[in-house]
Design a protein around this motif. Structure first.
Motif, PDB file in Angstrom:
ATOM      1  N   ASN A 144      56.013 147.093 -19.317  1.00 58.83           N
ATOM      2  CA  ASN A 144      57.413 146.660 -19.273  1.00 58.83           C
ATOM      3  C   ASN A 144      57.650 145.425 -20.125  1.00 58.83           C
ATOM      4  O   ASN A 144      58.674 145.305 -20.810  1.00 58.83           O
ATOM      5  N   SER A 145      56.707 144.508 -20.094  1.00 61.63           N
ATOM      6  CA  SER A 145      56.824 143.292 -20.912  1.00 61.63           C
ATOM      7  C   SER A 145      56.752 143.628 -22.401  1.00 61.63           C
ATOM      8  O   SER A 145      57.525 143.094 -23.213  1.00 61.63           O
ATOM      9  N   ILE A 146      55.835 144.518 -22.760  1.00 62.94           N
ATOM     10  CA  ILE A 146      55.693 144.935 -24.164  1.00 62.94           C
ATOM     11  C   ILE A 146      56.954 145.665 -24.621  1.00 62.94           C
ATOM     12  O   ILE A 146      57.438 145.455 -25.742  1.00 62.94           O
ATOM     13  N   ASN A 147      57.496 146.502 -23.749  1.00 66.93           N
ATOM     14  CA  ASN A 147      58.711 147.241 -24.094  1.00 66.93           C
ATOM     15  C   ASN A 147      59.872 146.289 -24.355  1.00 66.93           C
ATOM     16  O   ASN A 147      60.683 146.500 -25.264  1.00 66.93           O
ATOM     17  N   GLU A 148      59.954 145.240 -23.563  1.00 67.25           N
ATOM     18  CA  GLU A 148      61.014 144.249 -23.764  1.00 67.25           C
ATOM     19  C   GLU A 148      60.831 143.526 -25.091  1.00 67.25           C
ATOM     20  O   GLU A 148      61.818 143.220 -25.783  1.00 67.25           O
ATOM     21  N   GLU A 149      59.596 143.261 -25.470  1.00 66.00           N
ATOM     22  CA  GLU A 149      59.336 142.625 -26.762  1.00 66.00           C
ATOM     23  C   GLU A 149      59.771 143.534 -27.909  1.00 66.00           C
ATOM     24  O   GLU A 149      60.363 143.083 -28.893  1.00 66.00           O
ATOM     25  N   TYR A 150      59.471 144.823 -27.772  1.00 61.78           N
ATOM     26  CA  TYR A 150      59.914 145.791 -28.776  1.00 61.78           C
ATOM     27  C   TYR A 150      61.448 145.817 -28.851  1.00 61.78           C
ATOM     28  O   TYR A 150      62.029 145.902 -29.943  1.00 61.78           O
ATOM     29  N   ARG A 151      62.090 145.776 -27.702  1.00 56.00           N
ATOM     30  CA  ARG A 151      63.561 145.820 -27.661  1.00 56.00           C
ATOM     31  C   ARG A 151      64.161 144.613 -28.367  1.00 56.00           C
ATOM     32  O   ARG A 151      65.081 144.743 -29.180  1.00 56.00           O
ATOM     33  N   GLN A 152      63.634 143.432 -28.054  1.00 57.65           N
ATOM     34  CA  GLN A 152      64.121 142.208 -28.691  1.00 57.65           C
ATOM     35  C   GLN A 152      63.887 142.251 -30.196  1.00 57.65           C
ATOM     36  O   GLN A 152      64.731 141.806 -30.985  1.00 57.65           O
ATOM     37  N   PHE A 153      62.753 142.787 -30.586  1.00 56.16           N
ATOM     38  CA  PHE A 153      62.429 142.928 -32.009  1.00 56.16           C
ATOM     39  C   PHE A 153      63.470 143.812 -32.701  1.00 56.16           C
ATOM     40  O   PHE A 153      64.002 143.462 -33.765  1.00 56.16           O
ATOM     41  N   TYR A 171      56.282 142.582 -35.855  1.00 53.44           N
ATOM     42  CA  TYR A 171      55.940 143.892 -35.295  1.00 53.44           C
ATOM     43  C   TYR A 171      54.443 144.008 -35.002  1.00 53.44           C
ATOM     44  O   TYR A 171      54.033 144.461 -33.929  1.00 53.44           O
ATOM     45  N   LEU A 172      53.608 143.597 -35.949  1.00 54.40           N
ATOM     46  CA  LEU A 172      52.155 143.713 -35.771  1.00 54.40           C
ATOM     47  C   LEU A 172      51.666 142.869 -34.598  1.00 54.40           C
ATOM     48  O   LEU A 172      50.703 143.237 -33.922  1.00 54.40           O
ATOM     49  N   ALA A 173      52.333 141.733 -34.365  1.00 55.93           N
ATOM     50  CA  ALA A 173      51.951 140.873 -33.242  1.00 55.93           C
ATOM     51  C   ALA A 173      52.192 141.588 -31.911  1.00 55.93           C
ATOM     52  O   ALA A 173      51.402 141.450 -30.969  1.00 55.93           O
ATOM     53  N   ILE A 174      53.276 142.360 -31.838  1.00 55.24           N
ATOM     54  CA  ILE A 174      53.554 143.120 -30.611  1.00 55.24           C
ATOM     55  C   ILE A 174      52.613 144.317 -30.508  1.00 55.24           C
ATOM     56  O   ILE A 174      52.057 144.604 -29.442  1.00 55.24           O
ATOM     57  N   LEU A 175      52.420 145.011 -31.630  1.00 63.60           N
ATOM     58  CA  LEU A 175      51.565 146.199 -31.635  1.00 63.60           C
ATOM     59  C   LEU A 175      50.142 145.876 -31.179  1.00 63.60           C
ATOM     60  O   LEU A 175      49.482 146.695 -30.535  1.00 63.60           O
ATOM     61  N   LYS A 176      49.679 144.681 -31.501  1.00 59.79           N
ATOM     62  CA  LYS A 176      48.320 144.290 -31.113  1.00 59.79           C
ATOM     63  C   LYS A 176      48.158 144.244 -29.589  1.00 59.79           C
ATOM     64  O   LYS A 176      47.076 144.445 -29.059  1.00 59.79           O
ATOM     65  N   LYS A 177      49.261 144.007 -28.878  1.00 58.25           N
ATOM     66  CA  LYS A 177      49.219 143.963 -27.412  1.00 58.25           C
ATOM     67  C   LYS A 177      49.386 145.355 -26.800  1.00 58.25           C
ATOM     68  O   LYS A 177      49.051 145.572 -25.640  1.00 58.25           O
ATOM     69  N   ASN A 189      62.783 154.927 -21.629  1.00 57.02           N
ATOM     70  CA  ASN A 189      63.549 154.026 -22.504  1.00 57.02           C
ATOM     71  C   ASN A 189      62.623 153.227 -23.428  1.00 57.02           C
ATOM     72  O   ASN A 189      62.882 152.070 -23.735  1.00 57.02           O
ATOM     73  N   TRP A 190      61.549 153.847 -23.873  1.00 59.67           N
ATOM     74  CA  TRP A 190      60.533 153.165 -24.687  1.00 59.67           C
ATOM     75  C   TRP A 190      61.078 152.813 -26.074  1.00 59.67           C
ATOM     76  O   TRP A 190      61.620 153.657 -26.788  1.00 59.67           O
ATOM     77  N   TRP A 191      60.930 151.547 -26.470  1.00 56.34           N
ATOM     78  CA  TRP A 191      61.450 151.056 -27.743  1.00 56.34           C
ATOM     79  C   TRP A 191      60.397 151.036 -28.848  1.00 56.34           C
ATOM     80  O   TRP A 191      60.686 150.691 -29.988  1.00 56.34           O
ATOM     81  N   GLY A 192      59.181 151.400 -28.514  1.00 52.12           N
ATOM     82  CA  GLY A 192      58.092 151.315 -29.473  1.00 52.12           C
ATOM     83  C   GLY A 192      58.288 152.141 -30.735  1.00 52.12           C
ATOM     84  O   GLY A 192      57.951 151.705 -31.838  1.00 52.12           O
ATOM     85  N   GLU A 193      58.854 153.345 -30.577  1.00 47.11           N
ATOM     86  CA  GLU A 193      59.047 154.210 -31.739  1.00 47.11           C
ATOM     87  C   GLU A 193      60.153 153.681 -32.657  1.00 47.11           C
ATOM     88  O   GLU A 193      60.043 153.762 -33.886  1.00 47.11           O
ATOM     89  N   ASP A 194      61.232 153.144 -32.070  1.00 49.88           N
ATOM     90  CA  ASP A 194      62.294 152.544 -32.881  1.00 49.88           C
ATOM     91  C   ASP A 194      61.751 151.348 -33.664  1.00 49.88           C
ATOM     92  O   ASP A 194      62.072 151.159 -34.846  1.00 49.88           O
ATOM     93  N   ALA A 195      60.914 150.563 -32.986  1.00 51.51           N
ATOM     94  CA  ALA A 195      60.319 149.388 -33.640  1.00 51.51           C
ATOM     95  C   ALA A 195      59.432 149.817 -34.799  1.00 51.51           C
ATOM     96  O   ALA A 195      59.436 149.196 -35.872  1.00 51.51           O
TER      97      ALA A 195
END
Length: 209
Positions: A144-153, A171-177, A189-195
């Motif tokens: 959930n925390s990672i998803n929120e980071e993707y959303r903010q990105f 983006y790479l900083a979030i992907l590493k987590k 509601n996963w934002w990872g693919e949009d990111a």
């Protein structure tokens, strides 16, 4: 995003010196060029998005009861499990959606730990401690925390707040987590693919310069 602004002149020079000393960079007339060794090093550091994540629909629990006298082997096993992307459910119990059986079989054989490390299977929809497995995984991996980071990105990119180089680093900083779980186990509601789409577009534009 200028590198020297983040590191500072002194630290930047030191980083260049260390990279050159370790064979990651080679000096040309007016610039430094990354070596093959440097490229291999970057491949280990820079995370890569996995577009295909085949999943057999099972989850795997890795449990072990390794005595204190073998704590070195136990610590090595923990490090290897982390590298495999396993999440710690509780002490001596790890979970992963990706089949670790081959690795565990080789590990226990080489380390003479046969019978001390076990792998068991869980089907999708199973419960652990009264909680659905998806919720358990979300908590263990901080989904959930990672998803929120993707959303903010995505919001910042869409709002034009970031330069192309900043988009890539952000983006790479979030992907590493991101543990990059199978898509079936991610929130609806996963934002990872949009990111990832934003990242690809920015990377392409930088490479075309």
């Amino acid at each position: 995003l200028h590198v020297t602004k983040r590191l500072g002149p002194t630290n930047f020079k030191r980083a260049i010196y260390n990279a050159k000393h370790r064979g990651f960079l080679e000096k040309k007339e007016k610039y430094f060029k990354i070596t093959e060794l440097g490229k291999k090093r970057l491949e280990k550091i820079i995370p890569e998005y996995e577009e295909k994540r085949p999943w057999d629909g099972l989850l795997y629990l890795v449990t072990y009861d390794i005595p204190e006298s073998e704590r070195v082997k136990r610590n090595i096993l923990r490090d290897k499990l982390k590298q495999l992307g396993c999440g710690m459910l509780q002490k001596s119990v790890w979970i992963t959606p990706y089949n670790p059986k081959n690795f565990i079989a080789d590990f226990v054989k080489k380390r003479k730990l046969v019978g001390l490390v076990l792998v068991s299977e869980l089907k999708e929809g199973s419960y652990i401690g009264g909680k659905e497995i998806q919720k358990v995984l979300a908590k263990i991996y901080g989904i959930n925390s990672i998803n929120e980071e993707y959303r903010q990105f995505c919001l910042k990119v869409d709002g034009g707040e970031l330069k192309r180089e900043e988009i890539i680093l952000y983006y790479l900083a979030i992907l590493k987590k991101d543990p990059q779980l199978p898509f079936e186990l991610l929130p609806t509601n996963w934002w990872g693919e949009d990111a990832y789409d934003f990242y690809k577009k920015s990377l392409k534009r930088v490479e075309e310069r």
